[in-house]
Design an enzyme around this catalytic site. Structure first.
Site, PDB file in Angstrom:
ATOM      1  CE1 TYR A 296      -4.431  -2.264   5.062  1.00  0.00           C
ATOM      2  CE2 TYR A 296      -3.285  -0.194   4.654  1.00  0.00           C
ATOM      3  CZ  TYR A 296      -3.997  -1.289   4.171  1.00  0.00           C
ATOM      4  OH  TYR A 296      -4.256  -1.403   2.824  1.00  0.00           O
TER       5      TYR A 296
ATOM      6  CB  SER B 288      -0.852  -0.017   1.281  1.00  0.00           C
ATOM      7  OG  SER B 288      -1.411   1.243   1.543  1.00  0.00           O
TER       8      SER B 288
END
Ligand code: NAD
Length: 260
Positions: A155, A142
């Site tokens: 995350y 990401s």
């Protein structure tokens, strides 16, 4: 770029980015295992592919279960003869300030993103070495593999960690023609992001429109979301690239949100 005769094992492939990557790989000529914790959706995706003439099998795999990952990869090898491409993509998102994260939530996030990557890598690399054909390991990172945002401690931690795993696998895999790379997308409107918009609006005390404009897309060059098709093109390139010249890399596809 073609993937004729190649076999891909794609996790989290019943929805969003994983599904689009699976469809793109089938269009490029690959056979694809749709491995997802959601068995009904995995089987429906495989049926959709079969209906249009592609080769796919849907299977229930929780990427945090070693037994299920091993069984899923074994079934793929049995039905399609090999595994050439791993896309370790399954993921979830939980957003809170750090003190509101329970230890269970923290462990669950790291398990899905990191343990899942470890278990699938281990199972696929064994076969890639055994076949003598090498392969391509692709991790779904990401922009949060490169930078941090508030409310996303596990995350961001996990997505940074995937870069370390890919770099290690690039070195371990080199002699076997096994490459390892990370895709780092910006925000894409999948269910994972749609669910976050109201949650972030509530936590930050702003409107949902402002979450999109002033949080998610604020630093892009054009205020645009990245799309599943954009990410699938990068996944195709990493899968099809034929040599170790492109390994150990992380490619950001984010409308310029993060420039490296
Ligand atoms: P999504 O919710 O559309 O799809 C995720 C899929 O993973 C679902 O089908 C779900 O059933 C599956 N899954 C969840 N837990 C699993 C488990 N334990 N085992 C197997 N499958 C499991 O989300 P998405 O946006 O397509 O996300 C896919 C990946 O892309 C994730 O790793 C996510 O972190 C990453 N990502 C997404 C964005 C974005 O903006 N959407 C941006 C960057 C990275």
């Amino acid at each position: 770029m073609k993937l004729t005769g190649k076999v891909a094992f794609v996790t989290g492939a019943a929805s969003g980015l994983g599904k689009e990557i699976a469809l793109e790989y089938v269009r490029a000529g690959a056979s694809v295992a749709i491995a997802d914790i959601n068995q009904a959706a995995a089987e429906a995706t495989a049926a959709e592919i079969a209906k249009s003439g592609g080769k796919a099998i849907g299977m229930a795999v929780d990427v945090t279960s070693e037994e299920q990952v091993e069984a899923g990869v074994a079934r793929t090898i049995k039905e399609f003869g090999n595994v050439d491409i791993l896309v370790s993509n399954a993921g979830i998102q939980i957003v809170h300030p750090i003190e509101e994260f329970s230890y269970e939530e923290w462990k669950r996030m790291l398990a899905i993103h990191l343990d899942g990557a470890f278990l699938t890598t281990k199972a696929c690399v064994r076969q890639m070495k055994k076949s003598g054909k090498g392969g391509s390991l692709i991790y779904m990172g990401s922009v949060h593999s490169k930078l941090a945002s508030v409310l996303k401690a596990p995350y961001v931690t996990a997505k940074h960690g995937l870069i370390g795993l890919a770099r290690t696998m690039a070195k371990e895999g080199a002699a076997f023609n096994i490459r390892a790379n990370v895709i780092c997308p910006g925000f894409v409107r999948t269910p994972l992001v749609e669910n976050q918009i109201p949650e972030q609006a509530k936590t930050l005390g702003i409107s949902e429109e402002d979450v999109v404009k002033k949080v998610m897309l604020k630093d892009t060059v054009d205020g645009e979301f990245t799309t599943t098709a954009d990410v699938a093109q990068v996944a195709l390139m990493f899968a099809a690239f034929p040599t170790n010249a492109l390994t150990g890399q992380s490619l950001v596809v984010s409308h310029g949100w993060y420039m490296q």
